[in-house]
Design a protein around this motif. Structure first.
Motif, PDB file in Angstrom:
ATOM      1  N   THR A 279      10.186 -25.208 -30.245  1.00  0.00           N
ATOM      2  CA  THR A 279       9.289 -26.031 -30.031  1.00  0.00           C
ATOM      3  C   THR A 279       9.144 -27.315 -28.980  1.00  0.00           C
ATOM      4  O   THR A 279      10.137 -27.335 -29.097  1.00  0.00           O
TER       5      THR A 279
ATOM      6  N   ARG B 238       0.777 -30.634 -27.470  1.00  0.00           N
ATOM      7  CA  ARG B 238       1.260 -28.966 -28.090  1.00  0.00           C
ATOM      8  C   ARG B 238       3.001 -29.309 -28.748  1.00  0.00           C
ATOM      9  O   ARG B 238       3.812 -28.499 -28.706  1.00  0.00           O
TER      10      ARG B 238
ATOM     11  N   LYS C 253       4.509 -29.086 -31.161  1.00  0.00           N
ATOM     12  CA  LYS C 253       4.569 -27.541 -32.021  1.00  0.00           C
ATOM     13  C   LYS C 253       4.236 -26.573 -32.258  1.00  0.00           C
ATOM     14  O   LYS C 253       5.433 -25.509 -32.554  1.00  0.00           O
ATOM     15  N   GLN C 254       4.292 -26.422 -30.667  1.00  0.00           N
ATOM     16  CA  GLN C 254       4.094 -25.340 -29.467  1.00  0.00           C
ATOM     17  C   GLN C 254       5.539 -24.724 -29.588  1.00  0.00           C
ATOM     18  O   GLN C 254       6.464 -25.506 -29.114  1.00  0.00           O
TER      19      GLN C 254
ATOM     20  N   SER D 182       8.100 -23.107 -26.941  1.00  0.00           N
ATOM     21  CA  SER D 182       8.216 -23.736 -25.278  1.00  0.00           C
ATOM     22  C   SER D 182       7.376 -22.760 -24.021  1.00  0.00           C
ATOM     23  O   SER D 182       7.236 -22.649 -23.895  1.00  0.00           O
TER      24      SER D 182
ATOM     25  N   THR E 107       5.644 -20.641 -24.572  1.00  0.00           N
ATOM     26  CA  THR E 107       3.763 -20.228 -24.647  1.00  0.00           C
ATOM     27  C   THR E 107       3.259 -20.943 -23.760  1.00  0.00           C
ATOM     28  O   THR E 107       2.098 -21.298 -23.278  1.00  0.00           O
ATOM     29  N   LEU E 108       4.113 -21.892 -22.960  1.00  0.00           N
ATOM     30  CA  LEU E 108       3.244 -23.041 -22.571  1.00  0.00           C
ATOM     31  C   LEU E 108       2.913 -22.380 -20.947  1.00  0.00           C
ATOM     32  O   LEU E 108       3.742 -21.466 -20.555  1.00  0.00           O
TER      33      LEU E 108
END
Length: 234
Positions: free
Chosen positions: A92, A127, A129-130, A132, A134-135
Protein backbone atom coordinates in the motif's frame (compact mmCIF):
# COMPACT_ATOMS: atom_id res chain seq x y z
CA UNK A 1 27.49 19.49 1.09
CA UNK A 2 28.37 17.07 -1.73
CA UNK A 3 31.64 16.98 -3.63
CA UNK A 4 32.18 14.46 -6.43
CA UNK A 5 35.91 14.28 -7.11
CA UNK A 6 36.97 12.97 -10.53
CA UNK A 7 35.06 9.71 -10.35
CA UNK A 8 35.41 6.95 -12.93
CA UNK A 9 32.80 4.20 -13.27
CA UNK A 10 32.91 1.18 -15.57
CA UNK A 11 30.23 -1.24 -16.79
CA UNK A 12 32.41 -4.23 -17.61
CA UNK A 13 34.77 -2.87 -20.25
CA UNK A 14 32.70 0.29 -20.91
CA UNK A 15 34.08 3.48 -19.34
CA UNK A 16 30.70 5.03 -18.45
CA UNK A 17 31.80 7.97 -16.25
CA UNK A 18 35.07 9.76 -16.97
CA UNK A 19 36.61 12.01 -14.32
CA UNK A 20 33.27 13.58 -13.36
CA UNK A 21 33.64 16.34 -10.76
CA UNK A 22 30.84 18.49 -9.38
CA UNK A 23 29.70 20.09 -6.15
CA UNK A 24 26.39 20.81 -4.45
CA UNK A 25 26.22 23.52 -1.79
CA UNK A 26 23.84 23.38 1.16
CA UNK A 27 20.39 24.72 0.24
CA UNK A 28 20.97 24.57 -3.52
CA UNK A 29 19.14 22.85 -6.34
CA UNK A 30 21.84 21.62 -8.71
CA UNK A 31 20.87 19.95 -11.97
CA UNK A 32 22.73 17.53 -14.20
CA UNK A 33 21.40 17.61 -17.75
CA UNK A 34 22.35 15.66 -20.85
CA UNK A 35 20.95 13.40 -23.52
CA UNK A 36 19.83 9.82 -22.95
CA UNK A 37 22.79 7.56 -22.19
CA UNK A 38 25.11 10.43 -21.20
CA UNK A 39 25.73 8.89 -17.75
CA UNK A 40 23.42 10.98 -15.57
CA UNK A 41 21.74 8.07 -13.74
CA UNK A 42 25.09 6.27 -13.47
CA UNK A 43 26.52 9.32 -11.67
CA UNK A 44 23.65 9.35 -9.14
CA UNK A 45 23.88 5.58 -8.58
CA UNK A 46 27.61 5.88 -7.94
CA UNK A 47 26.98 8.61 -5.33
CA UNK A 48 24.25 6.46 -3.69
CA UNK A 49 26.53 3.43 -3.37
CA UNK A 50 24.53 1.40 -5.91
CA UNK A 51 27.47 1.31 -8.33
CA UNK A 52 31.14 0.82 -7.58
CA UNK A 53 33.49 3.73 -8.23
CA UNK A 54 36.76 2.61 -9.83
CA UNK A 55 38.76 5.75 -8.99
CA UNK A 56 37.98 9.16 -7.49
CA UNK A 57 35.96 10.02 -4.41
CA UNK A 58 32.63 11.29 -3.13
CA UNK A 59 32.46 13.48 -0.02
CA UNK A 60 29.16 14.13 1.73
CA UNK A 61 29.29 16.79 4.46
CA UNK A 62 33.06 16.33 4.57
CA UNK A 63 32.94 12.53 4.97
CA UNK A 64 34.22 10.20 2.25
CA UNK A 65 31.30 7.95 1.24
CA UNK A 66 32.71 6.40 -1.94
CA UNK A 67 32.75 2.65 -1.27
CA UNK A 68 30.22 2.73 1.59
CA UNK A 69 27.21 0.40 1.22
CA UNK A 70 24.00 2.12 0.12
CA UNK A 71 22.13 1.73 3.43
CA UNK A 72 24.94 3.48 5.33
CA UNK A 73 24.79 6.38 2.86
CA UNK A 74 21.01 6.66 3.41
CA UNK A 75 21.61 6.68 7.18
CA UNK A 76 23.89 9.73 6.74
CA UNK A 77 20.99 11.67 5.17
CA UNK A 78 21.46 11.13 1.45
CA UNK A 79 18.37 9.58 -0.20
CA UNK A 80 17.52 8.91 -3.85
CA UNK A 81 14.26 9.05 -5.79
CA UNK A 82 15.10 6.49 -8.48
CA UNK A 83 14.41 6.67 -12.20
CA UNK A 84 11.15 4.90 -13.01
CA UNK A 85 9.83 5.46 -9.41
CA UNK A 86 10.64 1.87 -8.27
CA UNK A 87 7.76 1.81 -5.83
CA UNK A 88 6.75 -1.47 -4.16
CA UNK A 89 3.69 -2.18 -6.34
CA UNK A 90 2.19 -4.93 -4.14
CA UNK A 91 2.35 -2.81 -1.00
CA UNK A 92 0.00 0.00 0.00
CA UNK A 93 0.90 3.68 -0.18
CA UNK A 94 1.36 3.75 3.61
CA UNK A 95 3.58 0.64 3.55
CA UNK A 96 5.78 2.25 0.88
CA UNK A 97 6.19 5.30 3.11
CA UNK A 98 7.05 3.03 6.04
CA UNK A 99 9.83 1.51 3.92
CA UNK A 100 11.26 5.01 3.45
CA UNK A 101 11.67 5.29 7.23
CA UNK A 102 13.11 1.79 7.72
CA UNK A 103 16.39 3.03 9.27
CA UNK A 104 14.69 5.42 11.70
CA UNK A 105 13.76 4.71 15.33
CA UNK A 106 12.21 8.09 16.28
CA UNK A 107 8.58 6.91 16.21
CA UNK A 108 6.95 10.22 17.15
CA UNK A 109 8.92 12.11 14.50
CA UNK A 110 8.05 9.43 11.91
CA UNK A 111 4.32 10.00 12.63
CA UNK A 112 4.82 13.75 12.12
CA UNK A 113 6.64 13.10 8.85
CA UNK A 114 3.75 10.96 7.54
CA UNK A 115 1.51 13.98 8.11
CA UNK A 116 3.97 16.27 6.31
CA UNK A 117 4.03 13.92 3.30
CA UNK A 118 0.22 13.77 3.23
CA UNK A 119 -0.02 17.57 3.48
CA UNK A 120 2.41 17.94 0.58
CA UNK A 121 0.76 15.18 -1.48
CA UNK A 122 -3.00 15.19 -0.60
CA UNK A 123 -3.68 12.54 -3.26
CA UNK A 124 -1.49 10.08 -1.34
CA UNK A 125 -3.54 10.74 1.81
CA UNK A 126 -6.71 9.85 -0.09
CA UNK A 127 -5.10 6.61 -1.34
CA UNK A 128 -3.01 5.57 1.64
CA UNK A 129 -4.60 2.08 1.87
CA UNK A 130 -4.54 1.53 -1.89
CA UNK A 131 -2.02 -0.81 -3.55
CA UNK A 132 0.70 1.36 -5.06
CA UNK A 133 0.72 -0.49 -8.36
CA UNK A 134 -2.80 0.82 -9.04
CA UNK A 135 -1.78 4.50 -8.80
CA UNK A 136 -1.36 6.72 -11.87
CA UNK A 137 2.16 7.60 -13.06
CA UNK A 138 2.01 11.02 -11.42
CA UNK A 139 0.79 9.57 -8.12
CA UNK A 140 3.57 6.96 -8.21
CA UNK A 141 6.12 9.75 -8.70
CA UNK A 142 4.67 11.59 -5.69
CA UNK A 143 4.90 8.36 -3.68
CA UNK A 144 8.53 7.82 -4.68
CA UNK A 145 9.29 11.38 -3.54
CA UNK A 146 7.32 10.95 -0.31
CA UNK A 147 9.07 7.65 0.43
CA UNK A 148 12.49 9.31 0.04
CA UNK A 149 11.40 12.21 2.29
CA UNK A 150 10.50 9.68 5.01
CA UNK A 151 14.25 8.97 5.23
CA UNK A 152 14.69 12.59 6.49
CA UNK A 153 17.25 13.47 3.79
CA UNK A 154 19.65 16.38 4.07
CA UNK A 155 20.36 15.85 0.36
CA UNK A 156 17.81 14.41 -2.06
CA UNK A 157 18.98 12.88 -5.35
CA UNK A 158 16.20 12.91 -7.94
CA UNK A 159 16.48 10.86 -11.13
CA UNK A 160 14.19 11.91 -14.02
CA UNK A 161 11.15 12.93 -11.92
CA UNK A 162 9.21 14.14 -14.99
CA UNK A 163 9.69 10.98 -17.07
CA UNK A 164 6.49 9.78 -18.71
CA UNK A 165 4.27 12.44 -17.12
CA UNK A 166 1.74 14.73 -18.82
CA UNK A 167 2.88 18.39 -19.08
CA UNK A 168 0.40 19.55 -16.39
CA UNK A 169 1.81 16.99 -13.95
CA UNK A 170 5.38 17.95 -14.82
CA UNK A 171 4.58 21.52 -13.70
CA UNK A 172 3.10 20.17 -10.46
CA UNK A 173 6.09 17.92 -9.71
CA UNK A 174 8.54 20.79 -10.29
CA UNK A 175 6.51 23.09 -8.01
CA UNK A 176 6.80 20.43 -5.31
CA UNK A 177 10.57 20.12 -5.92
CA UNK A 178 10.88 23.88 -5.27
CA UNK A 179 8.76 23.56 -2.10
CA UNK A 180 10.90 20.68 -0.78
CA UNK A 181 14.01 22.77 -1.37
CA UNK A 182 12.50 25.86 0.32
CA UNK A 183 11.64 23.70 3.34
CA UNK A 184 15.37 22.99 3.79
CA UNK A 185 16.33 19.97 1.66
CA UNK A 186 19.24 20.32 -0.77
CA UNK A 187 18.59 18.69 -4.19
CA UNK A 188 20.72 17.17 -6.94
CA UNK A 189 18.41 16.74 -9.91
CA UNK A 190 18.98 14.61 -13.00
CA UNK A 191 16.46 15.52 -15.68
CA UNK A 192 16.02 15.14 -19.45
CA UNK A 193 13.55 18.04 -19.49
CA UNK A 194 16.38 20.59 -19.52
CA UNK A 195 14.04 23.57 -19.76
CA UNK A 196 12.23 22.69 -16.50
CA UNK A 197 15.45 21.65 -14.74
CA UNK A 198 17.26 24.90 -15.57
CA UNK A 199 14.21 26.95 -14.52
CA UNK A 200 14.37 25.67 -10.91
CA UNK A 201 18.14 25.11 -10.42
CA UNK A 202 20.78 27.45 -9.01
CA UNK A 203 23.64 25.69 -10.76
CA UNK A 204 23.86 23.26 -13.68
CA UNK A 205 26.25 20.79 -15.25
CA UNK A 206 26.03 19.31 -18.76
CA UNK A 207 27.09 15.69 -19.14
CA UNK A 208 28.01 14.29 -22.55
CA UNK A 209 29.33 10.75 -23.13
CA UNK A 210 30.24 10.41 -19.45
CA UNK A 211 32.10 13.74 -19.18
CA UNK A 212 31.15 17.17 -17.85
CA UNK A 213 31.39 19.54 -20.82
CA UNK A 214 29.79 22.70 -19.37
CA UNK A 215 28.94 24.07 -15.93
CA UNK A 216 27.80 27.31 -14.39
CA UNK A 217 24.79 29.19 -13.01
CA UNK A 218 21.60 27.61 -14.39
CA UNK A 219 20.37 30.92 -15.88
CA UNK A 220 23.63 31.30 -17.81
CA UNK A 221 23.42 27.79 -19.23
CA UNK A 222 19.76 28.34 -20.16
CA UNK A 223 20.86 31.42 -22.16
CA UNK A 224 23.82 29.64 -23.80
CA UNK A 225 23.38 29.10 -27.54
CA UNK A 226 25.03 25.65 -27.49
CA UNK A 227 22.78 24.47 -24.62
CA UNK A 228 19.69 25.93 -26.31
CA UNK A 229 20.47 24.21 -29.58
CA UNK A 230 21.33 20.86 -27.98
CA UNK A 231 18.76 20.60 -25.18
CA UNK A 232 16.16 23.36 -25.38
CA UNK A 233 15.03 23.04 -28.98
CA UNK A 234 16.96 26.06 -30.30
Amino acid sequence: MLRIENINVFYGGIHAIKDVALSVGEGEIVTLIGSNGAGKSTTLNAVSGLLKIKTGGVKFMGKEIGGLPAHEIVALGLCQVPEGRRIFANMTVLENLEMGAYLRRDKQEILKDYQKVFERFPRLAERKKQLSGTLSGGEQQMLAMGRALMGKPKLLLMDEPSMGLAPRLVQEIFSIIKEINKAGTTILLVEQNAHMALSVANKAYVLESGQITLSGPAAELAASESVRNAYLGG
